[in-house]
Design an enzyme around this catalytic site. Structure first.
Site, PDB file in Angstrom:
ATOM      1  N   TYR A 168       3.000  18.304  24.240  1.00 58.98           N
ATOM      2  CA  TYR A 168       2.438  19.481  24.897  1.00 58.98           C
ATOM      3  C   TYR A 168       1.618  19.025  26.091  1.00 58.98           C
ATOM      4  O   TYR A 168       0.734  18.173  25.962  1.00 58.98           O
ATOM      5  CB  TYR A 168       1.544  20.251  23.914  1.00 58.98           C
ATOM      6  CG  TYR A 168       0.817  21.425  24.523  1.00 58.98           C
ATOM      7  CD1 TYR A 168       1.496  22.586  24.862  1.00 58.98           C
ATOM      8  CD2 TYR A 168      -0.555  21.372  24.750  1.00 58.98           C
ATOM      9  CE1 TYR A 168       0.830  23.675  25.404  1.00 58.98           C
ATOM     10  CE2 TYR A 168      -1.234  22.456  25.283  1.00 58.98           C
ATOM     11  CZ  TYR A 168      -0.538  23.597  25.609  1.00 58.98           C
ATOM     12  OH  TYR A 168      -1.212  24.662  26.156  1.00 58.98           O
TER      13      TYR A 168
ATOM     14  N   ASP B 164       0.331  11.507  30.402  1.00 58.48           N
ATOM     15  CA  ASP B 164      -0.612  12.572  30.081  1.00 58.48           C
ATOM     16  C   ASP B 164      -1.627  12.000  29.091  1.00 58.48           C
ATOM     17  O   ASP B 164      -1.396  11.949  27.887  1.00 58.48           O
ATOM     18  CB  ASP B 164       0.130  13.758  29.475  1.00 58.48           C
ATOM     19  CG  ASP B 164      -0.802  14.889  29.069  1.00 58.48           C
ATOM     20  OD1 ASP B 164      -2.036  14.701  29.124  1.00 58.48           O
ATOM     21  OD2 ASP B 164      -0.303  15.957  28.675  1.00 58.48           O
TER      22      ASP B 164
ATOM     23  N   LYS C  79     -10.858  16.332  28.523  1.00 55.65           N
ATOM     24  CA  LYS C  79     -11.627  16.130  27.309  1.00 55.65           C
ATOM     25  C   LYS C  79     -12.795  15.158  27.469  1.00 55.65           C
ATOM     26  O   LYS C  79     -13.866  15.542  27.908  1.00 55.65           O
ATOM     27  CB  LYS C  79     -10.697  15.709  26.167  1.00 55.65           C
ATOM     28  CG  LYS C  79      -9.635  16.774  25.847  1.00 55.65           C
ATOM     29  CD  LYS C  79      -8.825  16.434  24.633  1.00 55.65           C
ATOM     30  CE  LYS C  79      -7.692  17.440  24.401  1.00 55.65           C
ATOM     31  NZ  LYS C  79      -8.142  18.783  24.038  1.00 55.65           N
TER      32      LYS C  79
END
Length: 434
Positions: free
Chosen positions: A150, A245, A273
Site C-alpha cells: 500500500y 516507499d 511517520k
C-alpha cells in the site's frame, strides 16, 4: 464490543455512535475501524511512554504506536520540549524556516541514497509526488508495484493494495477510472521471475518500480534474498527508476532506513511517520539530478501550503537526534526479538499454526503455518482466529492493530516488564483459541 463483559468501554461506544452520525463510518481512516475483528474502536484519551488510555480509563500496552511513528514512545521529553518551543513562536507561516533545512540535513546525512529532499504532509503525498517526478524525469508512463503493498490512496496506486483495503475486502476502489490505472501493473511481492519477465517485455516503457522494502501493509513480510537486488539491477538496465516507499520502514528498521540495512540504493525514497515525530508529515528524496526536476528549479510541479510546517519539523528533528544515539537500534532490536520469540512460543505451546518475525522494531505475525512471503500467503491466515486473539489481548491490556494485515511496532519506551506482560497475555489467550 465483545470484550465488554471484562472491561468497560461504554464511553467509547457512546462516542463511536456520535461520530457515526457525523463522520463516515465514525472514523477518519478506515484502518481505525474494528468491524473485521468483531468490535468497535476504542476512543483514546491520552498516552505516555509505551501506554495508551481510553476514555473509559482502561490502560493498554501500545503496539500500534500511531501506526509506526512513535519509535521513542509517546510524549518523549525531547519531542515535547521541541514542540513547546515552536508553540511560543507560531505554528505555520507558509514560508521557509531553518527547521526545514535542519531536518533535511539529518535525512540526507542518515539515508545513503538521498542527496536532496522535499517535505510534504503525508505518505500519500510523498508517493504520489515521487511517481509524478519519476514520470517527468523518464518521460515514460508505466508504473510497477507489488501485490499487497500500500502506497497511499492516490488513484494510480489503489491496485492490489494491502492493509485497510485488504481488511475491508475492497478490490481497489470505486471512483478510480480504468484510464487512471491502465499504466499501473501489480506483481506478486518477492516474485523475481514474474518481475524479470515483465521487465524483459516492457522495461523500456517503465517509468518507475515502487516497493515497500519490507512490506508492512499485508502484515510484516520480509524480502527474500535477491528480490531487491533484482529490482535494482533490472531498473538500472532498462532506465527505469527504483522507488523505495520507506514511509513505514524509514528510520524504523535501521538508522539508515531499510535501504541502509539491505545495502540497496534506490533512486527515490519516500518517508513519513518517524520523521515527523508523531505529527503529520511526509517527504521524498533522492539523487540531486532527479530532485532538481521539481519546481521551482524544474518542470515537475508539486506544492503544499503546510509542507515543512515548524511543528512537524521540530518534532522530526528531535526524534532523529534521539534515534541517532549509540546503541539505540541494538536495544530496540533485542526487545522486539524477545517479543516475537515469546509470541511464537505461546502459539507453539497451544498447538496453533502461527508464524512471526521482525526486522528491527517492525514485527508481524500470522495465524498460518507459513512461510509468508507474499500477499497470497498472508491471505491464508485464519482471520477468525486473529479476531478472537485481538479481542482477547485487548481484555488483557494489550493494544494491537485491528487487522491481520498490519505490522506491530516496538518503541524505545517499551520495558522488559511490558514485553513479559504481553507474552503472558498471549500465552493465556492462545490457549483459548484452540
Amino acid at each position: 464490543m465483545n470484550n465488554a463483559s471484562k472491561i468497560n468501554t461504554s464511553r467509547s461506544q457512546e462516542l463511536f455512535a456520535e461520530a457515526g452520525r457525523l463522520i463516515p463510518g465514525g472514523v477518519n481512516s478506515p484502518v481505525r475501524a474494528c468491524g473485521s475483528v468483531g468490535g468497535e474502536p476504542l476512543f483514546i484519551e491520552k498516552a505516555d511512554k509505551s501506554l495508551i488510555y481510553d476514555v473509559d480509563g482502561n490502560c493498554y500496552i501500545d503496539y500500534v504506536g500511531s501506526w509506526g511513528p512513535m519509535i521513542l514512545g509517546h510524549r518523549h521529553p525531547e519531542v515535547i520540549k521541541a514542540l513547546e518551543k515552536v508553540l511560543k513562536t507560531g505554528t505555520s507561516f507558509g514560508a521557509p524556516t531553518s527547521l526545514e533545512t535542519e531536518l533535511a540535513s539529518l535525512v540526507v546525512d542518515m539515508v545513503p541514497s538521498v542527496e536532496k529532499v522535499r517535505m510534504v504532509n503525508s505518505g500519500t503525498e510523498a508517493t504520489m509526488s515521487a511517481l509524478r517526478l519519476a514520470r517527468g524525469f523518464t518521460g515514460r508512463d508505466i508504473i510497477i508495484k507489488f501485490d499487497g503493498c500500500y502506497h497511499g490512496h492516490a488513484d494510480t496506486l489503489l491496485v492490489a493494495a494491502g492493509s485497510g483495503v485488504a481488511t475491508l475486502g475492497i478490490p481497489g476502489s470505486p471512483g478510480v477510472p480504468d484510464a487512471v490505472i491502465k499504466n499501473t501493473l501489480s506483481i506478486g511481492y518477492n516474485n523475481i521471475d514474474a518481475f524479470t519477465d515483465v521487465m524483459e517485455k516492457m522495461g523500456d516503457k517503465v517509468a518507475a518500480v515502487i516497493v515497500e522494502p519490507v512490506a508492512g501493509n499485508m502484515g510484516m513480510v520480509a524480502p527474500l534474498n535477491g528480490f531487491h537486488e533484482a529490482l535494482r539491477e533490472l531498473t538500472a538496465k532498462y532506465g527505469a527508476l527504483l522507488i523505495f516507499d520507506e514511509v513505514m520502514t524509514g528510520f524504523r528498521v535501521d538508522k539508515g532506513s531499510a535501504q541502509g540495512l539491505l545495502g540497496i540504493m534506490p533512486d527515490i525514497s519516500c518517508f513519513g511517520k518517524i520523521i515527523g515525530g508523531g505529527l503529520p508529515v511526509g517527504a521524498y528524496g533522492g539523487r540531486a539530478d532527479i530532485m532538481d526536476k521539481i519546481a521551482p528549479v524544474g518542470p515537475v510541479y508539486q506544492a503544499g501550503t503546510l509542507s515543512g510546517n515548524p511543528l512537524a519539523m521540530a518534532a522530526g528533528v528531535a526524534t532523529l537526534k534521539e534515534i541517532s544515539k549509540p546503541g539505540f537500534y541494538e536495544a530496540l532490536d533485542a526487545k522486539t526479538e524477545k517479543l516475537v520469540t515469546g509470541l511464537k512460543k505461546a502459539a507453539s505451546d497451544a498447538g496453533i499454526d502461527f508464524c512471526a518475525g521482525h526486522i528491527g522494531s517492525m514485527a508481524g505475525f500470522f495465524f498460518t503455518g507459513g512461510p509468508v512471503n507474499s500477499f497470497d500467503d498472508a491471505k491464508k491466515s485464519d482471520l477468525d482466529r486473529f479476531a478472537r486473539f485481538y479481542r482477547g489481548m485487548l481484555t488483557k491490556g494489550v493494544y494491537l492493530a485491528p487487522s491481520q494485515f498490519e505490522a506491530l511496532f516496538v518503541s524505545a519506551a517499551h520495558t522488559d516488564e511490558d514485553i513479559d506482560k504481553t507474552v503472558s497475555a498471549a500465552s493465556e489467550t492462545m490457549k483459548g483459541l484452540v
